[in-house]
Design a protein around this motif. Structure first.
Motif, PDB file in Angstrom:
ATOM      1  N   ASN A 273      11.794  40.503 108.945  1.00 52.66           N
ATOM      2  CA  ASN A 273      10.677  41.356 108.248  1.00 52.66           C
ATOM      3  C   ASN A 273      11.165  41.967 107.013  1.00 52.66           C
ATOM      4  OD1 ASN A 273      12.189  43.340 109.365  1.00 52.66           O
ATOM      5  ND2 ASN A 273      10.664  44.090 110.936  1.00 52.66           N
ATOM      6  N   SER A 274      12.225  41.639 106.591  1.00 51.12           N
ATOM      7  CA  SER A 274      12.745  42.504 105.276  1.00 51.12           C
ATOM      8  C   SER A 274      13.671  41.762 104.692  1.00 51.12           C
ATOM      9  CB  SER A 274      12.946  44.163 105.559  1.00 51.12           C
ATOM     10  OG  SER A 274      14.292  43.858 106.391  1.00 51.12           O
ATOM     11  N   ASP A 275      13.700  42.249 103.167  1.00 54.27           N
ATOM     12  CA  ASP A 275      14.619  41.678 102.379  1.00 54.27           C
ATOM     13  C   ASP A 275      16.024  41.742 102.705  1.00 54.27           C
ATOM     14  OD1 ASP A 275      13.032  40.337 100.626  1.00 54.27           O
ATOM     15  OD2 ASP A 275      12.625  42.075  99.105  1.00 54.27           O
TER      16      ASP A 275
ATOM     17  N   GLN B 127      10.240  31.729 102.509  1.00 51.62           N
ATOM     18  CA  GLN B 127       9.361  33.130 102.531  1.00 51.62           C
ATOM     19  C   GLN B 127       7.872  32.666 102.747  1.00 51.62           C
ATOM     20  OE1 GLN B 127      11.057  34.557  98.564  1.00 51.62           O
ATOM     21  NE2 GLN B 127      10.640  36.392  99.658  1.00 51.62           N
TER      22      GLN B 127
ATOM     23  N   ARG C 232      16.460  29.917 103.032  1.00 49.78           N
ATOM     24  CA  ARG C 232      15.593  31.201 102.775  1.00 49.78           C
ATOM     25  C   ARG C 232      14.308  30.516 102.651  1.00 49.78           C
ATOM     26  NH1 ARG C 232      15.747  37.037 100.099  1.00 49.78           N
ATOM     27  NH2 ARG C 232      13.751  37.711 101.160  1.00 49.78           N
TER      28      ARG C 232
ATOM     29  N   ALA D 217      16.834  39.302 105.447  1.00 52.31           N
ATOM     30  CA  ALA D 217      17.272  38.195 104.986  1.00 52.31           C
ATOM     31  C   ALA D 217      18.846  38.225 104.392  1.00 52.31           C
ATOM     32  CB  ALA D 217      16.248  37.720 103.785  1.00 52.31           C
TER      33      ALA D 217
ATOM     34  N   GLN E 198       4.019  33.223 102.486  1.00 55.66           N
ATOM     35  CA  GLN E 198       2.955  33.623 101.861  1.00 55.66           C
ATOM     36  C   GLN E 198       1.661  33.795 102.348  1.00 55.66           C
ATOM     37  OE1 GLN E 198       4.288  34.890  98.849  1.00 55.66           O
ATOM     38  NE2 GLN E 198       6.185  33.837  98.748  1.00 55.66           N
TER      39      GLN E 198
END
Length: 204
Positions: free
Chosen positions: A21-23, A43, A41, A26, A45
């Motif tokens: 749930n966050s950079d 993401q 990865r 990741a 959108q």
């Protein structure tokens, strides 16, 4: 994540999907690529097709910062009367703030690959310089210097594996004077130093 991937993914036994749930979450996984692991990865959108949102109250979804989980929580609370329409945006903001505190990692949890490109002594010097800068934000220069001297002494003997693979909890125990006769950091100081070290290692 490291153990799961090694046990299940290295021999093509399984393909594993991690949802973060966050950079920082990741980046923690991407940093594990230094162990020979491979991640792609992806993401998520916000949907652009209006038909996907046909069953949703779009204004409420917008107030919930397009978070589907928050949307349904808010909708249930509105229906039961626990939440007023004017309170939705504040409810969403506070909920996300609490989730970030409780569930999001504050920095990448694995060492960044660029650290392994440095010579060991150079890496230690860089970590100590970064640590000193962070400690000066927390306390006085004099106290930061005293803490740094104790940390430097403990780092002198470690090799690359010990330096970068030691967990934050283990660093706190190493630096702490609990049950130890030699001069070291207090338990609170040790926890702060351990967190700063792991924070520095997670970034290039």
């Amino acid at each position: 994540a490291d153990a799961i991937c090694h046990n299940h993914g290295r021999n093509n036994y399984a393909r594993i999907l991690f949802v973060v749930n966050s950079d920082y979450g990741a980046q923690s996984l991407l940093n594990l690529a230094t162990h020979g692991l491979q991640f792609e990865r992806i993401q998520m959108q916000k949907p652009t097709e209006k038909w996907r949102l046909a069953a949703l109250d779009r204004k409420l979804l917008q107030k919930c910062q397009h978070n589907v989980g928050l949307y349904w929580m808010a909708k249930q609370r509105l229906k039961s009367g626990i939440l007023m329409p004017s309170e939705v945006e504040l409810f969403a903001a506070r909920s996300k703030q609490r989730w970030a505190r409780d569930f999001a990692v504050p920095f990448p949890q694995a060492a960044h690959p660029e650290w392994f490109q440095l010579e060991l002594l150079e890496a230690k010097r860089a970590l100590l310089q970064g640590l000193f800068a962070l400690l000066q934000v927390d306390t006085s220069v004099q106290r930061a210097m005293a803490m740094l001297a104790l940390v430097r002494r403990e780092l002198e003997l470690v090799d690359s594996t010990q330096l970068f693979d030691t967990s934050m909890a283990d660093w706190a125990r190493i630096f702490s004077n609990e049950g130890c006769m030699k001069v070291l950091l207090t338990q609170q100081e040790a926890r702060v130093v351990a967190k700063h070290l792991r924070r520095l290692m997670g970034h290039p």
